[in-house]
Enzyme design. Structure first.
Site, PDB file in Angstrom:
ATOM      1  N   GLY A 115       0.837  -1.197   0.000  1.00  0.00           N
ATOM      2  CA  GLY A 115       0.000   0.000   0.000  1.00  0.00           C
ATOM      3  C   GLY A 115       0.871   1.246   0.000  1.00  0.00           C
ATOM      4  O   GLY A 115       2.059   1.205  -0.358  1.00  0.00           O
ATOM      5  N   ILE A 139      -6.673  -2.909   1.942  1.00  0.00           N
ATOM      6  CA  ILE A 139      -8.125  -2.977   2.144  1.00  0.00           C
ATOM      7  C   ILE A 139      -8.694  -1.566   2.253  1.00  0.00           C
ATOM      8  O   ILE A 139      -9.871  -1.356   2.049  1.00  0.00           O
ATOM      9  CB  ILE A 139      -8.515  -3.806   3.392  1.00  0.00           C
ATOM     10  CG1 ILE A 139      -8.000  -3.159   4.680  1.00  0.00           C
ATOM     11  CG2 ILE A 139      -8.064  -5.248   3.267  1.00  0.00           C
ATOM     12  CD1 ILE A 139      -8.672  -3.710   5.935  1.00  0.00           C
ATOM     13  N   ASP A 140      -7.836  -0.578   2.579  1.00  0.00           N
ATOM     14  CA  ASP A 140      -8.328   0.787   2.815  1.00  0.00           C
ATOM     15  C   ASP A 140      -8.727   1.507   1.519  1.00  0.00           C
ATOM     16  O   ASP A 140      -9.459   2.501   1.577  1.00  0.00           O
ATOM     17  CB  ASP A 140      -7.251   1.626   3.520  1.00  0.00           C
ATOM     18  CG  ASP A 140      -6.780   1.007   4.829  1.00  0.00           C
ATOM     19  OD1 ASP A 140      -7.522   0.182   5.387  1.00  0.00           O
ATOM     20  OD2 ASP A 140      -5.675   1.350   5.282  1.00  0.00           O
ATOM     21  N   GLY A 183      -9.843   1.236   7.747  1.00  0.00           N
ATOM     22  CA  GLY A 183      -9.788   2.177   6.623  1.00  0.00           C
ATOM     23  C   GLY A 183      -8.816   3.319   6.836  1.00  0.00           C
ATOM     24  O   GLY A 183      -8.642   4.173   5.972  1.00  0.00           O
ATOM     25  N   GLU A 235     -12.920   3.668  11.325  1.00  0.00           N
ATOM     26  CA  GLU A 235     -12.039   3.896  12.485  1.00  0.00           C
ATOM     27  C   GLU A 235     -11.468   5.309  12.499  1.00  0.00           C
ATOM     28  O   GLU A 235     -11.086   5.836  13.542  1.00  0.00           O
ATOM     29  CB  GLU A 235     -10.889   2.873  12.510  1.00  0.00           C
ATOM     30  CG  GLU A 235      -9.971   2.960  11.289  1.00  0.00           C
ATOM     31  CD  GLU A 235      -8.841   1.937  11.293  1.00  0.00           C
ATOM     32  OE1 GLU A 235      -8.755   1.115  12.217  1.00  0.00           O
ATOM     33  OE2 GLU A 235      -8.037   1.966  10.324  1.00  0.00           O
ATOM     34  N   ARG A 278     -24.793  -0.933  21.586  1.00  0.00           N
ATOM     35  CA  ARG A 278     -23.665  -1.868  21.586  1.00  0.00           C
ATOM     36  C   ARG A 278     -22.680  -1.475  20.488  1.00  0.00           C
ATOM     37  O   ARG A 278     -23.051  -0.810  19.523  1.00  0.00           O
ATOM     38  CB  ARG A 278     -24.140  -3.299  21.307  1.00  0.00           C
ATOM     39  CG  ARG A 278     -25.042  -3.885  22.373  1.00  0.00           C
ATOM     40  CD  ARG A 278     -24.267  -4.258  23.619  1.00  0.00           C
ATOM     41  NE  ARG A 278     -25.097  -4.992  24.564  1.00  0.00           N
ATOM     42  CZ  ARG A 278     -25.857  -4.438  25.500  1.00  0.00           C
ATOM     43  NH1 ARG A 278     -25.922  -3.112  25.616  1.00  0.00           N
ATOM     44  NH2 ARG A 278     -26.571  -5.185  26.321  1.00  0.00           N
ATOM     45  N   LEU A 285     -10.377  -9.014  11.314  1.00  0.00           N
ATOM     46  CA  LEU A 285     -11.199  -9.987  10.577  1.00  0.00           C
ATOM     47  C   LEU A 285     -11.375  -9.522   9.130  1.00  0.00           C
ATOM     48  O   LEU A 285     -11.539 -10.331   8.223  1.00  0.00           O
ATOM     49  CB  LEU A 285     -12.581 -10.129  11.232  1.00  0.00           C
ATOM     50  CG  LEU A 285     -12.593 -10.762  12.629  1.00  0.00           C
ATOM     51  CD1 LEU A 285     -13.968 -10.636  13.266  1.00  0.00           C
ATOM     52  CD2 LEU A 285     -12.188 -12.228  12.533  1.00  0.00           C
TER      53      LEU A 285
END
Ligand code: F6P
Length: 360
Positions: A115, A139-140, A183, A235, A278, A285
């Site tokens: 990346g 993945i970001d 992210g 996040e 919650r 994951l």
């Protein structure tokens, strides 16, 4: 002597790394070349050098295997990223050692799969004389010059499934559930998975949020008889005028570890609305498991494309997706500036058109 190329995986693991390795090894073998795997990320290029010759026949099953058979690292003597977009120069002695080792190994080209951080290292290696070509991984999805990075689709698929599953509890118990996604400083995963899973609120770094606005959305839903709310939070999401929420203060020496905004939002929303709330943090994951079919195809195209770049002598370049084709772009253009979710783009407009709140 056969023509020999190398491949290394850098930065965090990501679905599809092995699929790229397979594609590189197979397409190199098709040209009569051999591929040397560099083990443990960039540090494998330093003394004592750690490599493994990758046999064509060993590649069976790698297309759908998560992780990387070469190992990887986002720390070590090559670390180039320290904070939000900041790059650090690597010690010239380290670059010289890596270059000498590449020459010693007889590498005519080095495929670097990584990346933003790893490609920043790759650019410095290229400037130091190592024949690097890049493959964009994360993945970001926050890398410039490519429509998408591999791993992103797999992470979105996982996050979407997670919110689908959280919906049943939220609905059954009349709860607010916040699902925190990775992210870094870009909200691609939360935006895509939020829309794909029908979340009610999406919080992304590109659009700072206000608690009043989130609570208003919850109240509107209650007024419609919908007593539960799903919040997809990146996040890197942050309250207006506040800083990113991090898990430690290591930012000065290495990249800050983001995380914790989901719990913060859940706590504040519970206090303000009195609703049972919650949080579920998806964490690593999202980086595990098999790549989706989209990513398998993309990784295969990227791997073969990277080998073509070496054959054409296009060092310092990165393979990228510009639909319907893959193209080559200078690594230098892809690094240094994070690609974030455009706040006036189709993704944000689509969400707003459906009544999804960004908390702004
Ligand atoms: O860049 C990929 C990523 O998974 C980010 O989304 C996340 O913030 C970070 O890496 C986590 O890194 P680590 O593996 O150090 O926990």
């Amino acid at each position: 002597m056969k023509t020999r190329i190398g491949i290394l995986t850098g930065g965090g693991d990501c679905p599809g790394l092995n699929a790229v390795i397979r594609s590189v090894v197979k397409s190199a073998a098709k040209r009569g070349w051999e591929t040397l795997g560099i083990l443990g990320g960039f540090d494998g290029l330093l003394d004592p050098v750690r490599t493994r010759l990758l046999d064509y026949h060993e590649m069976d099953g790698l297309l759908y295997l998560g992780g990387t058979v070469l190992g990887t690292a986002n720390k070590g003597r090559f670390a180039a990223k320290v904070g939000h977009g900041e790059a650090r120069r690597i010690d010239p002695a380290i670059l010289a050692e890596a270059r000498a080792n590449c020459e010693q190994l007889g590498l005519c080209g080095l495929v670097l799969v990584g990346g933003d951080g790893s490609l920043s290292i790759g650019q410095q290696c290229f400037e130091a004389g190592i024949p690097v070509v890049g493959v964009p991984k994360t993945i970001d999805n926050d890398l410039e010059c490519t429509e998408v990075t591999f791993g992103f689709d797999s992470a979105v698929a996982f996050a979407t499934d997670a919110v689908d599953r959280l919906r049943t509890t939220a609905q059954s118990h009349n709860r607010v559930i916040v699902c925190e996604m990775m992210g870094r400083y870009a909200g691609w995963i939360a935006a895509h998975a939020g829309i794909a899973s029908g979340a009610d609120v999406i919080l992304i770094p590109e659009i700072p949020f206000h608690y009043e606005s989130i609570c208003r959305k919850i109240a509107e839903r209650e007024a419609e008889g919908k007593n539960f709310t799903l919040i997809a939070a990146a996040e890197g999401a942050r309250e207006a005028d506040q800083d990113f929420v991090t898990q430690d203060d290591s930012g000065a020496v290495s990249e800050a570890r983001l995380g914790g905004v989901g719990a913060m939002v859940a706590r504040e929303v519970a206090q303000r609305t009195g609703k049972e709330t919650r949080v579920c943090v998806l964490g690593h994951l999202q980086r595990g498991g098999a790549p989706t079919s989209f990513d398998r195809l993309l990784c295969t195209r990227f791997g073969a494309g990277a080998v073509r770049l070496i054959a054409e002598g296009k060092f310092g370049e990165m393979i990228a997706l510009r639909s319907p084709d893959t193209v080559s772009v200078p690594i230098l253009k892809a690094i240094g500036r994070l690609r974030t979710v455009p706040t006036d783009g189709d993704i944000v407009h689509t969400a707003r058109d459906l009544g999804i709140s960004f908390g702004d």
